[in-house]
Design an enzyme around this catalytic site. Structure first.
Site, PDB file in Angstrom:
ATOM      1  N   LYS A 113       4.990   5.315  18.389  1.00 11.38           N
ATOM      2  CA  LYS A 113       4.198   6.596  19.273  1.00 11.38           C
ATOM      3  C   LYS A 113       4.817   7.238  20.716  1.00 11.38           C
ATOM      4  CE  LYS A 113       0.109   4.073  17.431  1.00 11.38           C
ATOM      5  NZ  LYS A 113      -0.564   3.385  16.921  1.00 11.38           N
ATOM      6  N   ASP A 153       0.834  -1.762  -0.274  1.00 12.95           N
ATOM      7  CA  ASP A 153      -0.169  -0.101  -0.046  1.00 12.95           C
ATOM      8  C   ASP A 153       0.785   1.306  -0.017  1.00 12.95           C
ATOM      9  OD1 ASP A 153       1.018  -0.300   2.218  1.00 12.95           O
ATOM     10  OD2 ASP A 153      -0.948  -0.287   3.766  1.00 12.95           O
ATOM     11  N   ASP A 172       1.440   6.005   2.504  1.00 10.44           N
ATOM     12  CA  ASP A 172      -0.080   4.648   2.341  1.00 10.44           C
ATOM     13  C   ASP A 172      -0.909   5.121   2.227  1.00 10.44           C
ATOM     14  OD1 ASP A 172      -1.005   3.966   4.294  1.00 10.44           O
ATOM     15  OD2 ASP A 172       0.090   5.064   5.383  1.00 10.44           O
TER      16      ASP A 172
HETATM   17  P1  GTP Z   1      -6.170  -2.178   7.394  1.00 16.92           P
HETATM   18  O1  GTP Z   1      -6.737  -3.603   7.839  1.00 16.92           O
HETATM   19  O2  GTP Z   1      -6.625  -1.102   7.313  1.00 16.92           O
HETATM   20  O3  GTP Z   1      -5.452  -2.314   8.812  1.00 16.92           O
HETATM   21  O4  GTP Z   1      -4.498  -2.635   6.812  1.00 16.92           O
HETATM   22  P2  GTP Z   1      -4.394  -4.025   6.372  1.00 16.92           P
HETATM   23  O5  GTP Z   1      -4.624  -4.783   6.511  1.00 16.92           O
HETATM   24  O6  GTP Z   1      -3.348  -3.798   5.157  1.00 16.92           O
HETATM   25  O7  GTP Z   1      -2.532  -3.525   7.157  1.00 16.92           O
HETATM   26  P3  GTP Z   1      -1.153  -2.873   6.958  1.00 16.92           P
HETATM   27  O8  GTP Z   1      -1.806  -1.224   6.381  1.00 16.92           O
HETATM   28  O9  GTP Z   1      -0.869  -2.567   8.441  1.00 16.92           O
HETATM   29  O10 GTP Z   1      -0.337  -3.665   6.286  1.00 16.92           O
HETATM   30  C1  GTP Z   1       0.765  -3.151   5.661  1.00 16.92           C
HETATM   31  C2  GTP Z   1       0.673  -4.461   4.905  1.00 16.92           C
HETATM   32  O11 GTP Z   1       1.557  -5.310   5.308  1.00 16.92           O
HETATM   33  C3  GTP Z   1      -0.496  -4.181   3.618  1.00 16.92           C
HETATM   34  O12 GTP Z   1       0.383  -4.330   2.529  1.00 16.92           O
HETATM   35  C4  GTP Z   1      -0.930  -5.273   3.726  1.00 16.92           C
HETATM   36  O13 GTP Z   1      -1.798  -6.304   2.668  1.00 16.92           O
HETATM   37  C5  GTP Z   1      -0.190  -6.183   5.043  1.00 16.92           C
HETATM   38  N1  GTP Z   1      -0.553  -6.975   5.191  1.00 16.92           N
HETATM   39  C6  GTP Z   1      -1.403  -7.059   6.590  1.00 16.92           C
HETATM   40  N2  GTP Z   1      -1.002  -8.153   7.462  1.00 16.92           N
HETATM   41  C7  GTP Z   1      -1.097  -9.161   6.283  1.00 16.92           C
HETATM   42  C8  GTP Z   1      -0.898 -10.299   6.243  1.00 16.92           C
HETATM   43  O14 GTP Z   1      -1.890 -11.705   7.461  1.00 16.92           O
HETATM   44  N3  GTP Z   1      -0.661 -11.490   5.334  1.00 16.92           N
HETATM   45  C9  GTP Z   1       0.081 -10.756   4.413  1.00 16.92           C
HETATM   46  N4  GTP Z   1       0.318 -11.689   3.111  1.00 16.92           N
HETATM   47  N5  GTP Z   1       0.582  -9.604   4.138  1.00 16.92           N
HETATM   48  C10 GTP Z   1      -0.206  -8.445   5.269  1.00 16.92           C
END
Ligand code: GTP
Length: 371
Positions: A157, A106, A217
């Site tokens: 934080k 992202d 992001d």
């Molecule tokens: P929120 O639900 O809004 O917090 O978004 P998110 O689930 O994408 O979490 P976050 O933005 O913290 O994740 C950062 C990156 O890691 C993103 O590109 C997510 O797709 C990826 N990511 C987070 N959790 C996982 C997971 O369990 N598996 C995989 N493959 N990617 C993950």
């Protein structure tokens, strides 16, 4: 060179845009976000890409296949359940035998991956982490470094009095395969919270790669909209090259029908097959997805519309996001940071503002001023 892109998150903060699609596939300037990431990697010579995924994997596989259309080789590492950023990389371990990139799925950025890899090869740490400056570090996890850019400490934080740096983790790493042994195979874990602090504890060197390239992001509606505004208005102009034939004026796909009395003030991107009726106004920075219909006297200003959105007569859409197949009734207004999921129908004379989020398939009946 290989890269793992983490695309398995649910994208909860970006809902309702991510109710039917994954965050990695939301359109940015009418192109799936992941396609931009693949172009970005390819520009830096990285064509062997593993997508680490768990949420809605079929949508991505159906659209991108083996990646050959984009000139890359794509493979998929699908988790049975979300394993977190650490578990997701661990799940791809068998395919990783040399230092590899990891990208959050992202981040929209122009960080120089080639220079980051050269520095990694020169210094030979176990991990390199790209860092980006932010205005308000107290809402992020910051990364403290020494004069040689080696990471000293991660601070989640920090309170105002604790702030020693405004550099945060940019969600781009180079990882040596040998450190994957520190990630537990069968329980979810996060590299940011578990692996990296553990490496510091064990005395394993982590190098930072500070960069002042554009970085955002796209994980919240506000930032998703801002990313569009920045790309369109030139704030992130270096990145716009990843979109074919992009320019900052009025850009239009094929088969559009624009009435000569319509007023269009760029930067505006109009997808193919759109119709814009007489006296309608499009005011940039704004995006119409393919086949949108803007009726007589309607105004779209600073908004991002996905495909097949119909905007009724004299309706006003301002600084909002409207997902696919929505219909906005005559004289209705959708304003300031409102987000409509797919297939939402807004009847006549409604006013939605500010920051109202409507889940897919909902109908807002006519005449209810202020939802
Ligand atoms: P929120 O639900 O809004 O917090 O978004 P998110 O689930 O994408 O979490 P976050 O933005 O913290 O994740 C950062 C990156 O890691 C993103 O590109 C997510 O797709 C990826 N990511 C987070 N959790 C996982 C997971 O369990 N598996 C995989 N493959 N990617 C993950």
């Amino acid at each position: 060179m290989k890269a793992v892109i983490l695309v398995g998150g649910e994208g909860i903060r970006l809902r309702p845009l991510t109710c039917n699609t994954t965050k990695a596939m939301v359109p940015i300037l009418n192109m799936p976000f992941l396609e931009y990431l693949l172009r970005y990697l390819k520009e830096h010579g990285i064509k062997d890409v593993i997508l680490a995924m768990s949420y809605l994997p079929d949508r991505i596989q159906e659209r991108l296949g083996d990646g050959s259309e984009l000139g890359v080789h794509l493979s998929y590492a699908v988790e049975k359940q979300p394993m977190g950023t650490g578990g997701a990389i661990k799940n791809a371990e068998v395919r990783l035998n040399e230092p590899f990139f990891v990208l959050n799925g992202d981040v929209l950025t122009g960080i120089d991956l080639t220079a980051m890899m050269s520095r990694h090869r020169k210094v030979k740490p176990r991990v390199s982490i790209a860092l980006t400056p932010v205005d308000n570090p107290t809402i992020y996890g910051v990364v403290e470094t020494d004069a040689s850019d080696m990471v000293k400490r991660f601070v989640e934080k920090p309170g105002l009095e604790e702030v020693t740096t405004n550099m945060i983790n940019a969600g781009i790493y180079i990882i040596e395969p040998s450190v994957l042994g520190y990630i537990p195979p069968s329980i979810p874990s996060m590299v940011e919270r578990h692996l990296f602090p553990l490496l510091l504890e064990k005395g394993e060197p982590i190098l930072s790669y500070p960069s002042d390239s554009y970085w955002i992001d796209i994980g919240t509606p506000e930032k998703y909209l801002k990313a569009h505004h920045d790309l369109l208005s030139g704030e992130a102009s270096a990145l716009a090259a990843y979109w074919n034939n992009f320019d900052q004026g009025v850009q239009m796909g094929g088969s559009c029908a624009i009435d000569p009395s319509a007023e269009i003030e760029g930067p505006v991107l109009i997808g193919e097959g759109c119709t814009v009726a007489r006296w309608a106004v499009l005011k940039g920075p704004a995006v119409l997805g393919p086949r949108c219909e803007i009726d007589e006297g309607a105004c779209v200003e600073g908004a991002v519309l996905w495909q097949d959105v119909k905007v009724g007569k004299r309706a006003l859409l301002r600084n909002c996001i409207v997902a696919a197949n929505c219909q906005i009734g005559e004289e209705s207004q959708v304003l300031d940071n409102c987000v409509l999921g797919d297939n939402v129908v807004v009847g006549k004379n409604n006013k939605l503002a500010p920051e109202i989020k409507i889940w897919p398939d909902k109908r807002i009946t006519s005449g209810t001023m202020s939802y």
